[in-house]
Design a protein around this motif. Structure first.
Motif, PDB file in Angstrom:
ATOM      1  N   ALA A 119       0.825  -1.208   0.000  1.00  0.00           N
ATOM      2  CA  ALA A 119       0.000   0.000   0.000  1.00  0.00           C
ATOM      3  C   ALA A 119       0.862   1.262   0.000  1.00  0.00           C
ATOM      4  CB  ALA A 119      -0.926   0.002   1.211  1.00  0.00           C
ATOM      5  N   ALA A 120       2.073   1.165   0.558  1.00  0.00           N
ATOM      6  CA  ALA A 120       2.970   2.322   0.625  1.00  0.00           C
ATOM      7  C   ALA A 120       3.943   2.389  -0.550  1.00  0.00           C
ATOM      8  CB  ALA A 120       3.765   2.281   1.936  1.00  0.00           C
ATOM      9  N   ALA A 121       3.870   1.420  -1.460  1.00  0.00           N
ATOM     10  CA  ALA A 121       4.807   1.363  -2.597  1.00  0.00           C
ATOM     11  C   ALA A 121       4.301   2.275  -3.717  1.00  0.00           C
ATOM     12  CB  ALA A 121       4.970  -0.071  -3.082  1.00  0.00           C
ATOM     13  N   ALA A 158      -2.137  -3.419 -21.360  1.00  0.00           N
ATOM     14  CA  ALA A 158      -2.798  -4.467 -20.587  1.00  0.00           C
ATOM     15  C   ALA A 158      -2.082  -4.751 -19.272  1.00  0.00           C
ATOM     16  CB  ALA A 158      -2.880  -5.753 -21.412  1.00  0.00           C
ATOM     17  N   ILE A 159      -2.870  -5.062 -18.259  1.00  0.00           N
ATOM     18  CA  ILE A 159      -2.380  -5.570 -16.979  1.00  0.00           C
ATOM     19  C   ILE A 159      -3.263  -6.749 -16.600  1.00  0.00           C
ATOM     20  CG2 ILE A 159      -1.991  -5.113 -14.526  1.00  0.00           C
ATOM     21  CD1 ILE A 159      -1.720  -2.185 -15.138  1.00  0.00           C
ATOM     22  N   HIS A 160      -2.634  -7.841 -16.136  1.00  0.00           N
ATOM     23  CA  HIS A 160      -3.414  -8.993 -15.672  1.00  0.00           C
ATOM     24  C   HIS A 160      -2.889  -9.460 -14.321  1.00  0.00           C
ATOM     25  CE1 HIS A 160      -6.003 -12.471 -15.800  1.00  0.00           C
ATOM     26  NE2 HIS A 160      -4.976 -13.242 -15.511  1.00  0.00           N
ATOM     27  N   GLY A 161      -3.805  -9.763 -13.419  1.00  0.00           N
ATOM     28  CA  GLY A 161      -3.435 -10.275 -12.103  1.00  0.00           C
ATOM     29  C   GLY A 161      -4.062 -11.625 -11.841  1.00  0.00           C
ATOM     30  N   GLU A 162      -3.258 -12.530 -11.274  1.00  0.00           N
ATOM     31  CA  GLU A 162      -3.737 -13.859 -10.887  1.00  0.00           C
ATOM     32  C   GLU A 162      -3.781 -13.951  -9.367  1.00  0.00           C
ATOM     33  OE1 GLU A 162      -2.279 -17.004 -14.218  1.00  0.00           O
ATOM     34  OE2 GLU A 162      -0.799 -16.515 -12.697  1.00  0.00           O
ATOM     35  N   CYS A 163      -4.912 -14.298  -8.805  1.00  0.00           N
ATOM     36  CA  CYS A 163      -5.068 -14.533  -7.378  1.00  0.00           C
ATOM     37  C   CYS A 163      -4.527 -13.350  -6.571  1.00  0.00           C
ATOM     38  CB  CYS A 163      -4.418 -15.857  -6.993  1.00  0.00           C
ATOM     39  SG  CYS A 163      -4.984 -16.511  -5.404  1.00  0.00           S
ATOM     40  N   GLY A 164      -3.386 -13.471  -5.926  1.00  0.00           N
ATOM     41  CA  GLY A 164      -2.846 -12.361  -5.160  1.00  0.00           C
ATOM     42  C   GLY A 164      -2.630 -11.130  -6.009  1.00  0.00           C
ATOM     43  N   GLY A 165      -2.182 -11.307  -7.250  1.00  0.00           N
ATOM     44  CA  GLY A 165      -2.032 -10.186  -8.167  1.00  0.00           C
ATOM     45  C   GLY A 165      -3.360  -9.525  -8.477  1.00  0.00           C
ATOM     46  N   TYR A 166      -4.404 -10.335  -8.601  1.00  0.00           N
ATOM     47  CA  TYR A 166      -5.769  -9.837  -8.803  1.00  0.00           C
ATOM     48  C   TYR A 166      -6.196  -8.967  -7.624  1.00  0.00           C
ATOM     49  CZ  TYR A 166     -10.917 -10.418  -9.477  1.00  0.00           C
ATOM     50  OH  TYR A 166     -12.261 -10.243  -9.643  1.00  0.00           O
ATOM     51  N   MET A 167      -5.923  -9.428  -6.420  1.00  0.00           N
ATOM     52  CA  MET A 167      -6.306  -8.669  -5.232  1.00  0.00           C
ATOM     53  C   MET A 167      -5.604  -7.309  -5.174  1.00  0.00           C
ATOM     54  SD  MET A 167      -6.638 -11.562  -2.233  1.00  0.00           S
ATOM     55  CE  MET A 167      -5.121 -12.435  -2.536  1.00  0.00           C
ATOM     56  N   VAL A 168      -4.343  -7.258  -5.590  1.00  0.00           N
ATOM     57  CA  VAL A 168      -3.586  -6.011  -5.559  1.00  0.00           C
ATOM     58  C   VAL A 168      -4.117  -5.019  -6.594  1.00  0.00           C
ATOM     59  CG1 VAL A 168      -1.290  -5.022  -5.992  1.00  0.00           C
ATOM     60  CG2 VAL A 168      -1.530  -7.053  -4.564  1.00  0.00           C
ATOM     61  N   LEU A 169      -4.707  -5.495  -7.669  1.00  0.00           N
ATOM     62  CA  LEU A 169      -5.301  -4.601  -8.666  1.00  0.00           C
ATOM     63  C   LEU A 169      -6.591  -3.962  -8.173  1.00  0.00           C
ATOM     64  CD1 LEU A 169      -4.765  -6.649 -11.953  1.00  0.00           C
ATOM     65  CD2 LEU A 169      -3.505  -4.625 -11.191  1.00  0.00           C
ATOM     66  N   GLY A 170      -7.168  -4.492  -7.097  1.00  0.00           N
ATOM     67  CA  GLY A 170      -8.437  -3.999  -6.590  1.00  0.00           C
ATOM     68  C   GLY A 170      -8.309  -2.755  -5.733  1.00  0.00           C
ATOM     69  N   GLU A 171      -9.450  -2.385  -5.118  1.00  0.00           N
ATOM     70  CA  GLU A 171      -9.486  -1.198  -4.264  1.00  0.00           C
ATOM     71  C   GLU A 171      -8.767  -1.428  -2.935  1.00  0.00           C
ATOM     72  OE1 GLU A 171     -10.557   1.786  -4.770  1.00  0.00           O
ATOM     73  OE2 GLU A 171     -11.603   1.579  -6.688  1.00  0.00           O
ATOM     74  N   ALA A 172      -8.939  -2.607  -2.346  1.00  0.00           N
ATOM     75  CA  ALA A 172      -8.366  -2.820  -1.015  1.00  0.00           C
ATOM     76  C   ALA A 172      -8.267  -4.303  -0.698  1.00  0.00           C
ATOM     77  CB  ALA A 172      -9.215  -2.120   0.049  1.00  0.00           C
ATOM     78  N   CYS A 187      -8.143  -4.919   9.130  1.00  0.00           N
ATOM     79  CA  CYS A 187      -7.595  -3.641   8.687  1.00  0.00           C
ATOM     80  C   CYS A 187      -7.545  -3.602   7.164  1.00  0.00           C
ATOM     81  CB  CYS A 187      -6.194  -3.436   9.257  1.00  0.00           C
ATOM     82  SG  CYS A 187      -5.400  -1.895   8.746  1.00  0.00           S
ATOM     83  N   ALA A 188      -8.120  -2.558   6.548  1.00  0.00           N
ATOM     84  CA  ALA A 188      -8.146  -2.428   5.093  1.00  0.00           C
ATOM     85  C   ALA A 188      -6.906  -1.688   4.602  1.00  0.00           C
ATOM     86  CB  ALA A 188      -9.406  -1.698   4.658  1.00  0.00           C
ATOM     87  N   HIS A 189      -6.268  -2.235   3.559  1.00  0.00           N
ATOM     88  CA  HIS A 189      -5.087  -1.634   2.956  1.00  0.00           C
ATOM     89  C   HIS A 189      -5.424  -1.255   1.520  1.00  0.00           C
ATOM     90  CE1 HIS A 189      -2.476  -3.067   6.281  1.00  0.00           C
ATOM     91  NE2 HIS A 189      -3.308  -4.103   6.285  1.00  0.00           N
ATOM     92  N   ALA A 190      -5.303   0.009   1.179  1.00  0.00           N
ATOM     93  CA  ALA A 190      -5.619   0.473  -0.163  1.00  0.00           C
ATOM     94  C   ALA A 190      -4.627  -0.102  -1.171  1.00  0.00           C
ATOM     95  CB  ALA A 190      -5.591   1.998  -0.210  1.00  0.00           C
ATOM     96  N   MET A 191      -5.147  -0.559  -2.311  1.00  0.00           N
ATOM     97  CA  MET A 191      -4.308  -1.124  -3.356  1.00  0.00           C
ATOM     98  C   MET A 191      -4.366  -0.231  -4.599  1.00  0.00           C
ATOM     99  SD  MET A 191      -2.684  -3.839  -2.257  1.00  0.00           S
ATOM    100  CE  MET A 191      -2.473  -3.437  -0.535  1.00  0.00           C
ATOM    101  N   ALA A 192      -4.188  -0.797  -5.782  1.00  0.00           N
ATOM    102  CA  ALA A 192      -4.025   0.007  -7.000  1.00  0.00           C
ATOM    103  C   ALA A 192      -5.303   0.708  -7.433  1.00  0.00           C
ATOM    104  CB  ALA A 192      -3.495  -0.875  -8.131  1.00  0.00           C
TER     105      ALA A 192
END
Length: 443
Positions: free
Chosen positions: A305-307, A322-336, A343-348
């Motif tokens: 979240a701080a990167a 294009a950007i594609h995320g699999e599983c954990g990568g998918y989660m990082v592309l989301g809002e949080a 605790c919610a951590h903001a993502m991309a």
């Protein structure tokens, strides 16, 4: 042709991984070039195997891979002295329905390659009964050869003699017997072993395992039972890459990309451009697709979240590529990402997805997918094979679905991934394109 064998067991947690790592490192010390493989879709054990052997470990999976692809991947052992394939679960355990070339059982790999099986028997809590288990496995499939056993967790010399005498009566060779030892275990977490890259002393741990294996296993006898492969490499079609310049996230948070994908994408002419989100690196500015594999982003959610450099690099790339995320990568592309403590951590924020570990639920199994929208160079309508393994749950997913996804028995699943512009993602881990040989379950 390089001889090989399969290290298998009647069930999980019998010691397959420990003994495989010990054999790989013990042979490597002797100057033997050993090519490691992992049967099934496991993406953690291969990193340990690569470290133990000094060669890139690759997966062989009969549910997700057609026969020509299996043979092509197995051919990476052609310049080695020995191929060792570690099984998954029990030797005959697989999906309830046929896939591309089998059910995903380790026995399929043994049969396809003609490699004999070295059966690891955890004999804790039994003695002579181990012979009945070995004999039953020997009789299960006529196209699979059980060439011998290694005993694991032997409690005493007397215990070992009782087991050996029973196995001798059924003419089952015993190639080794390892005593019970807590020092030979590797640390685990919810998806399996702690990753090799996170182990504080991975080489020391593997060396200790290798010392024990070398002391208690007949290494020349193990090499002697290996057999040459039955099927040479076929002319499998190239594994089409999702882009020609692929920025591939690679670190402790994004480690779950099957080794054969990057290897075969590169062989098909793609350039792989690794980068580390945890080091706050942005993807290569001239990449035509960013690929975020799965991993453990939930363990590094605060750092991700701080990167800012990494996240802004993703947002810049998403404007026209294009950007594609699999599983954990998918989660990082989301809002949080909501961690286990709530605790919610903001993502991309490139997708509307919100995922949570506050209420864990296991999602596990083979998956087939038909794309409803492009993923880089992969067109809408393309059919893929893969795997899903995670504990997170979806709190919000407002975007359109990415794919029609089915389980191994052909049942349609609700978790279909999502897309927004050229940004796509799902919990689906890609293994290979599908041929559709077995109906919708293969689609």
């Amino acid at each position: 042709m390089t001889p090989g064998l399969v290290i298998a067991a009647p069930r999980s947690r019998s010691g397959k991984t420990t003994i495989t790592l010990g054999l790989l490192r013990a042979f490597a010390r002797q100057g033997v070039r050993v090519q490691p493989f992992k049967a099934g879709p496991d993406y953690i054990d291969t990193a340990f195997q690569s470290r133990a052997s000094g060669r890139t470990a690759l997966n062989l999976d009969s549910w997700s891979m057609p026969e020509p692809l299996l043979d092509r991947i197995a051919a990476y052992a052609d310049d080695a002295d020995l191929a060792l394939a570690e099984g998954a679960m029990g030797l005959f355990d697989g999906a309830p329905a046929m896939g591309e070339s089998g059910t995903g059982a380790s026995a399929d790999i043994a049969a396809r390659r003609g490699w004999p099986v070295l059966l690891v028997l955890d004999v804790s809590g039994q003695s002579q009964s181990a012979a009945a288990v070995a004999d039953g496995f020997r009789r299960m499939r006529p196209d699979v050869t059980i060439a011998g056993v290694i005993l694991n967790k032997v409690a005493s010399d007397r215990h070992g003699r009782l087991v050996r005498d029973a196995l001798e009566r059924i003419a089952m060779p015993v190639l080794g017997a390892l005593p019970r030892s807590a020092s030979l275990t590797l640390p685990e977490r919810h998806l399996g072993l702690v990753q090799a890259s996170e182990h504080p002393d991975i080489d020391g741990a593997i060396d200790r395992i290798a010392d024990s294996v070398a002391a208690h296993v007949d290494l020349p006898a193990v090499r002697a039972i290996a057999a040459s492969a039955r099927n040479p490499a076929r002319n499998a079609p190239p594994l089409a890459p999702p882009g020609q310049r692929i920025a591939l996230a690679s670190d402790a948070a994004f480690a779950f990309c099957y080794g054969h994908l990057a290897t075969l994408w590169h062989a098909a002419g793609a350039q792989i451009l690794p980068f580390s989100p945890l080091a706050d690196e942005a993807p290569a500015a001239d990449a035509d697709i960013v690929w975020l594999p799965g991993g453990y982003p939930e363990l590094h959610a605060g750092k991700l979240a701080a990167a800012g450099h990494f996240l802004e690099g993703l947002r810049h790339h998403a404007r026209d590529r294009a950007i594609h995320g699999e599983c954990g990568g998918y989660m990082v592309l989301g809002e949080a990402i909501v961690d286990a403590n709530g605790c919610a951590h903001a993502m991309a924020g490139l997708l509307g997805l919100v995922t949570s570990f506050a209420a864990r639920r296991l999602h596990l199994g083979y998956r087939s997918a038909r794309l409803l929208a492009p993923v880089g160079n992969y067109p809408a309508g393309m059919r893929l094979r893969g795997h899903e393994f995670h504990y997170s749950t979806i709190v919000a997913q407002p975007d359109p679905p990415l794919a029609d996804i089915h389980d191994a028995e052909g049942r349609r699943l609700d978790q279909s991934g999502s897309r927004r512009g050229r940004v796509t993602g799902s919990y689906f881990h890609l293994v290979a394109p599908a041929t559709g040989r077995h109906g919708e379950a293969a689609a």
